[in-house]
Scaffold this motif. Sequence first.
Motif, PDB file in Angstrom:
ATOM      1  N   TYR A  63     -18.982  -5.598  -2.807  1.00  0.00           N
ATOM      2  CA  TYR A  63     -18.353  -6.919  -2.660  1.00  0.00           C
ATOM      3  C   TYR A  63     -17.028  -6.829  -1.910  1.00  0.00           C
ATOM      4  CZ  TYR A  63     -21.864  -8.406  -5.953  1.00  0.00           C
ATOM      5  OH  TYR A  63     -23.071  -8.676  -6.547  1.00  0.00           O
ATOM      6  N   GLY A 161     -20.174 -23.805  -4.055  1.00  0.00           N
ATOM      7  CA  GLY A 161     -20.543 -22.839  -3.022  1.00  0.00           C
ATOM      8  C   GLY A 161     -19.581 -22.803  -1.845  1.00  0.00           C
ATOM      9  N   GLY A 162     -20.058 -22.155  -0.758  1.00  0.00           N
ATOM     10  CA  GLY A 162     -19.234 -21.986   0.442  1.00  0.00           C
ATOM     11  C   GLY A 162     -19.607 -22.983   1.526  1.00  0.00           C
ATOM     12  N   VAL A 338     -23.291 -16.459   4.202  1.00  0.00           N
ATOM     13  CA  VAL A 338     -22.270 -16.720   3.188  1.00  0.00           C
ATOM     14  C   VAL A 338     -20.918 -17.035   3.832  1.00  0.00           C
ATOM     15  CG1 VAL A 338     -23.204 -15.386   1.248  1.00  0.00           C
ATOM     16  CG2 VAL A 338     -21.839 -14.239   2.980  1.00  0.00           C
ATOM     17  N   THR A 339     -19.973 -17.407   2.956  1.00  0.00           N
ATOM     18  CA  THR A 339     -18.593 -17.644   3.379  1.00  0.00           C
ATOM     19  C   THR A 339     -17.721 -16.583   2.744  1.00  0.00           C
ATOM     20  OG1 THR A 339     -19.021 -19.998   3.416  1.00  0.00           O
ATOM     21  CG2 THR A 339     -16.709 -19.329   3.347  1.00  0.00           C
ATOM     22  N   ARG A 340     -16.960 -15.900   3.582  1.00  0.00           N
ATOM     23  CA  ARG A 340     -15.980 -14.960   3.061  1.00  0.00           C
ATOM     24  C   ARG A 340     -14.708 -15.737   2.722  1.00  0.00           C
ATOM     25  NH1 ARG A 340     -13.315  -9.715   6.096  1.00  0.00           N
ATOM     26  NH2 ARG A 340     -11.915  -9.342   4.367  1.00  0.00           N
ATOM     27  N   GLU A 366     -20.013 -18.670  -5.031  1.00  0.00           N
ATOM     28  CA  GLU A 366     -19.518 -18.355  -3.690  1.00  0.00           C
ATOM     29  C   GLU A 366     -18.194 -19.033  -3.345  1.00  0.00           C
ATOM     30  OE1 GLU A 366     -22.749 -18.505  -0.761  1.00  0.00           O
ATOM     31  OE2 GLU A 366     -21.187 -18.870   0.735  1.00  0.00           O
ATOM     32  N   THR A 371     -17.380 -11.839  -2.025  1.00  0.00           N
ATOM     33  CA  THR A 371     -18.491 -11.955  -1.073  1.00  0.00           C
ATOM     34  C   THR A 371     -19.300 -10.671  -1.081  1.00  0.00           C
ATOM     35  OG1 THR A 371     -17.049 -13.304   0.303  1.00  0.00           O
ATOM     36  CG2 THR A 371     -19.055 -12.477   1.339  1.00  0.00           C
ATOM     37  N   ASN A 378     -25.196 -11.404  -3.422  1.00  0.00           N
ATOM     38  CA  ASN A 378     -24.538 -12.701  -3.573  1.00  0.00           C
ATOM     39  C   ASN A 378     -25.151 -13.512  -4.709  1.00  0.00           C
ATOM     40  OD1 ASN A 378     -22.296 -12.927  -1.606  1.00  0.00           O
ATOM     41  ND2 ASN A 378     -23.925 -12.241  -0.225  1.00  0.00           N
ATOM     42  N   TRP A 381     -23.839 -12.127  -7.930  1.00  0.00           N
ATOM     43  CA  TRP A 381     -22.499 -12.646  -8.249  1.00  0.00           C
ATOM     44  C   TRP A 381     -22.593 -14.064  -8.819  1.00  0.00           C
ATOM     45  CZ3 TRP A 381     -17.992 -11.960  -9.958  1.00  0.00           C
ATOM     46  CH2 TRP A 381     -17.012 -12.958  -9.852  1.00  0.00           C
ATOM     47  N   ALA A 382     -23.464 -14.883  -8.239  1.00  0.00           N
ATOM     48  CA  ALA A 382     -23.636 -16.258  -8.741  1.00  0.00           C
ATOM     49  C   ALA A 382     -24.118 -16.216 -10.195  1.00  0.00           C
ATOM     50  CB  ALA A 382     -24.628 -17.028  -7.868  1.00  0.00           C
TER      51      ALA A 382
END
Length: 393
Positions: A63, A161-162, A338-340, A366, A371, A378, A381-382
């Motif tokens: 991550y 989210g992102g 994804v979004t960093r 996210e 990330t 990902n 992590w969610a």
Amino acid sequence: MTHSFDVIIIGAGAAGLMCAIEAGKRERKVWLIDHSVKIAEKIRISGGGRCNFTNLHTQPQCYLSQNPHFCKSALRRYTPQDFIALVRKHGITFHEKKLGQLFCDDSAKQIIAMLLAEAREAGVKLENPVQVSTIETIAGGYRLNTSQGERTCTSLVIATGGLSIPKIGATPFGYQVAKQFGLNIIPPRPALVPLVFDGALLACCQALSGLSVEADVRFGKQVFAEGLLFTHRGLSGPSILQISSYWEEGEPIVINLAPGTDVLAFLKEQKQSQPKLHINNALAEILPRRLAQSICDEHNGSGPLASLSDTRLAALASAVNAWHVKPVGTEGYRTAEVTRGGVDTRELSSQTMEANKQPRLFFIGEVVDVTGHLGGFNFQWAWSSGYVAGQYV
Ligand code: FDA
């Protein structure tokens, strides 16, 4: 004061659903809402429709975050094995594709159905589409103005989210809520995203579009050894998506197109044993022919090996073993997985996901500055961040 709900969760994606299930199991009265007509769209389209739902090798090193320690607690408390147990309980069959990546045998829709069944059983009230226009603090909780009217709650969870793939419902809502309550945001940017080029490099990528090779791709100390794909806009494939999360604008990345082969040693050996062999044919023994030819064209390499000096061979070898390329950018949120960046982890408790300076406001998934690498990290992590928040909301 009695609130409409104990918990309101905004965003019915991976993290929001998991949090709702866990809170519901604790007999909390949960309202899970989403502004989209179709919820959990990212799960549905993930992993090419088969959802790479976790990774067996999940560890904090997989991550990116300004605080690399932040994710540890949640990942330890809800592990890939915990999610696998849930998947098994629902009779969903799955397989490891590669590198610990677990995919459904059949369809990502099974994961959505599983989460919805669990949420139903836990008594979660799910409603969509519902828009939230304002959030304000009240005694012992929050008041939301929504398209369904005014609702109050004790705990508020942001799981929106992102920014990637706006056309399926991504919005900056979570960042706006964080700002409203004075929480710092690590600037968001697209990650796990193809890289784009211009000029001669773009022409080269376009000419090779569709070709894929195994490559080592490096930025600084970070290296990924996976597939690389030439596209009509630049470079993609797993190794490029991975490095895109680390790449800094204006800097080059270094690509080894023949990992495991010392190309200079190989060419010198060939020069000795087959001096009449043409350089393009020599390179074609270790690279796809189109790529070998392109490298020769780019570096004015032609003719038999015997006619090429060792310096010239070294230049060609370095174009294969250490190709320095400077991307001009990324394909952006349109294609980013994804979004960093996101809500600064220093603002949150790693045990509960609650904002340190805003009691009973939680951020999960996210939208937080955590990330994962490509490969199921990902979603893990969610699940993990949703699970831990679900124990405290
Ligand atoms: P997520 O995006 O899932 O959910 C957010 C929800 O909030 C959405 O339902 C959205 O509609 C809602 N929302 C947004 N704004 C709102 C607002 N203003 N009001 C109300 N609701 C709002 N990861 C992985 O581990 N394995 C994989 O195979 C893939 N594959 C993949 C493919 C593609 C094409 C993409 C784009 C992404 C992936 N990912 C992935 C990444 C993964 O999908 C992502 O990290 C998780 O879905 C994040 O979960 P969240 O619940 O945080 O957000």
